[in-house]
Write an enzyme that holds these catalytic residues in place. Structure first.
Site, PDB file in Angstrom:
ATOM      1  N   HIS A 153       0.811  -1.220   0.000  1.00  0.00           N
ATOM      2  CA  HIS A 153       0.000   0.000   0.000  1.00  0.00           C
ATOM      3  C   HIS A 153       0.844   1.270   0.000  1.00  0.00           C
ATOM      4  CE1 HIS A 153       0.208  -0.154   4.578  1.00  0.00           C
ATOM      5  NE2 HIS A 153       0.360   1.131   4.369  1.00  0.00           N
ATOM      6  N   ASP A 188       0.301  -7.692   1.670  1.00  0.00           N
ATOM      7  CA  ASP A 188       0.603  -6.264   1.757  1.00  0.00           C
ATOM      8  C   ASP A 188       2.093  -6.018   1.957  1.00  0.00           C
ATOM      9  OD1 ASP A 188       0.237  -3.572   1.631  1.00  0.00           O
ATOM     10  OD2 ASP A 188      -0.867  -3.369   3.510  1.00  0.00           O
ATOM     11  N   SER A 305       4.147   2.946   8.055  1.00  0.00           N
ATOM     12  CA  SER A 305       3.920   1.796   7.183  1.00  0.00           C
ATOM     13  C   SER A 305       5.203   1.323   6.521  1.00  0.00           C
ATOM     14  CB  SER A 305       2.920   2.152   6.079  1.00  0.00           C
ATOM     15  OG  SER A 305       1.643   2.346   6.593  1.00  0.00           O
TER      16      SER A 305
END
Length: 457
Positions: A153, A188, A305
């Site tokens: 992402h 992910d 992230s």
């Protein structure tokens, strides 16, 4: 109930990438493998402990701790979209160096300081842009060849951009153009690569040895603040969460609502928190994925992230991926932040995926080949928590292992299964073609079988 489509075969890796190895603390353990470079010694940490094998509690639905975009839309069950936007303007000039871990009093250095000093040079800040949209995330240096592990992402701007421009700022302040080696929406995870000299690869720990209560240190660029260190503890292990897929419309497809139970029938559902917020970009429909994670109360915010979750020895034990948030609605425009419940992909799982991406450009994941639903109580005397088999695809892995409709799967590959989402997560973290044990109940009797997993699309 979820119905499966037959998967498209995915290429297998020819073996582990030689540059990525599982490291250990350097004290008394011989030389560090060349791929990890020299690392400074740190004070001895807490002794090794037995592995945690089981999990308790229901699956949690959370949204990605994403690196880009604006808040738009929420999800059920108290979790809301958490998005961090950044200026879309890209720069090719070197920016200020990431702040080093400052030690003003060397006589009072603690374990967190030592671990952060060891791991911080291996954590980078990632800037991504496409059109008028952009964002900031983090990454972990894997080897001296320039491979960097991050989230899908991050490099796809939450699935909205299949070919975004990616730049990496290293610990010494140098900025490099990066290329995407491969993305894996099912986990992910993604690998990017830069052409740089003098990189400090991370030392990878053993996420299977992590215990609740262990020190957990998050390193990354929350809210764009590079080189930020926060600490807490591991608050849960073997947690299963559901999060929106970051597959792009032109990239690898996600598993969607696969038959192996990517979401619970009648459970929480997700609105797409990304699509309309990315102006000028075309986001794909957001399916959900189920992943097993380490839960921590170390402060994690947008921009963390892809960054590192580190143990007291300075070893990477997880890749920060998501955060639970409360109180936000689909109409809220406020940024969500840390509430003490963050999630990281275990490094043992991330290492396998990274090795396959580096070797072949993509990663494989196991698939059972059945339709499942959460087991509901028929009577107080015969209720067994698990994933109830509704149907089995002919010729699939489950069919060959002898599973039948009505069986209740309670374990896979050593993981406890209490619902459909956990079964999906347990299957997906295995490589396609892996042979593992499956435990199930049939007519009140527990049975086990060996099952050779198929390949998820």
């Amino acid at each position: 109930m979820h119905t499966e489509t037959r998967p498209t075969p995915v290429a297998h890796t020819d073996g582990p990438h030689p540059a990525i190895q599982q490291g250990s603390a350097p004290q008394g353990s011989g030389p560090v493998p060349p791929a990890f470079g020299a690392v400074p010694p740190v004070p001895p940490g807490r002794p090794g402990r037995p592995r945690d094998r089981k999990r308790v509690g229901p699956a949690v639905f959370v949204t990605c701790l994403v690196a880009a975009g604006l808040l738009g839309g929420g999800v059920a069950s108290g979790a809301s979209a958490l998005l961090h936007s950044a200026a879309a303007k890209t720069t090719t000039t070197a920016q200020a160096a990431i702040s080093p871990v400052i030690v003003n009093n060397t006589e009072s250095v603690n374990a967190v300081t030592a671990a952060a000093q060891k791991a911080s040079p291996s954590v980078v800040t990632i800037s991504v842009s496409s059109g008028s949209s952009g964002g900031t995330g983090s990454g972990i240096i894997l080897d001296t060849e320039g491979h960097i592990l991050t989230n899908t992402h991050v490099v796809t701007l939450d699935g909205a951009a299949a070919d975004a421009a990616v730049e990496v700022r290293t610990h010494d302040g140098q900025v490099y153009k990066a290329t995407v080696v491969g993305t894996d929406p099912l986990s992910d995870l993604a690998v990017i690569k830069i052409d740089a000299q003098g990189l400090t690869p991370a030392t990878l720990g053993d996420s299977g040895a992590v215990n609740v209560g262990d020190t957990a240190i998050a390193i990354g660029a929350p809210l764009g603040l590079s080189g930020t260190v926060t600490d807490g503890i591991v608050s849960a292990v073997n947690r299963t969460i559901e999060t929106a897929s970051s597959a792009t419309s032109g990239g690898t497809s996600s598993d969607g609502s696969s038959s192996d139970g990517s979401s619970s029938q009648g459970g929480s559902s997700s609105q797409n928190p990304f699509g309309s917020s990315q102006q000028g970009l075309s986001a794909s429909a957001q399916d959900s994925i189920s992943i097993n994670v380490i839960q921590t109360d170390a402060a994690i915010n947008p921009g963390n992230s892809g960054g590192a979750l580190v143990n007291a020895q300075g070893e990477i034990i997880g890749v920060n991926v998501a955060i639970a948030s409360a109180g936000s609605s689909s109409s809220s425009s406020a940024q969500s932040g840390n509430i003490g419940v963050g999630f990281s992909i275990p490094i043992n799982q991330a290492k396998r995926v990274a090795e396959e991406i580096i070797s072949t450009g993509k990663a494989t994941h196991g698939q059972l080949g059945l339709s499942v639903q959460d087991k509901t109580s028929g009577s107080s005397s015969d209720f067994t928590a698990g994933a109830e088999v509704a149907s089995v695809t002919a010729g699939s892995a489950a069919d060959k292992a002898g599973l039948k409709a009505g069986d209740v799967v309670t374990g896979l590959a050593g993981r406890t299964v209490t619902d459909a989402s956990e079964l999906t997560a347990a299957a997906r973290e295995q490589a396609a073609g892996a042979t593992v044990k499956i435990t199930f109940q049939r007519d009140g009797q527990e049975q086990t079988a060996d099952i050779t997993l198929g390949a998820a699309s």
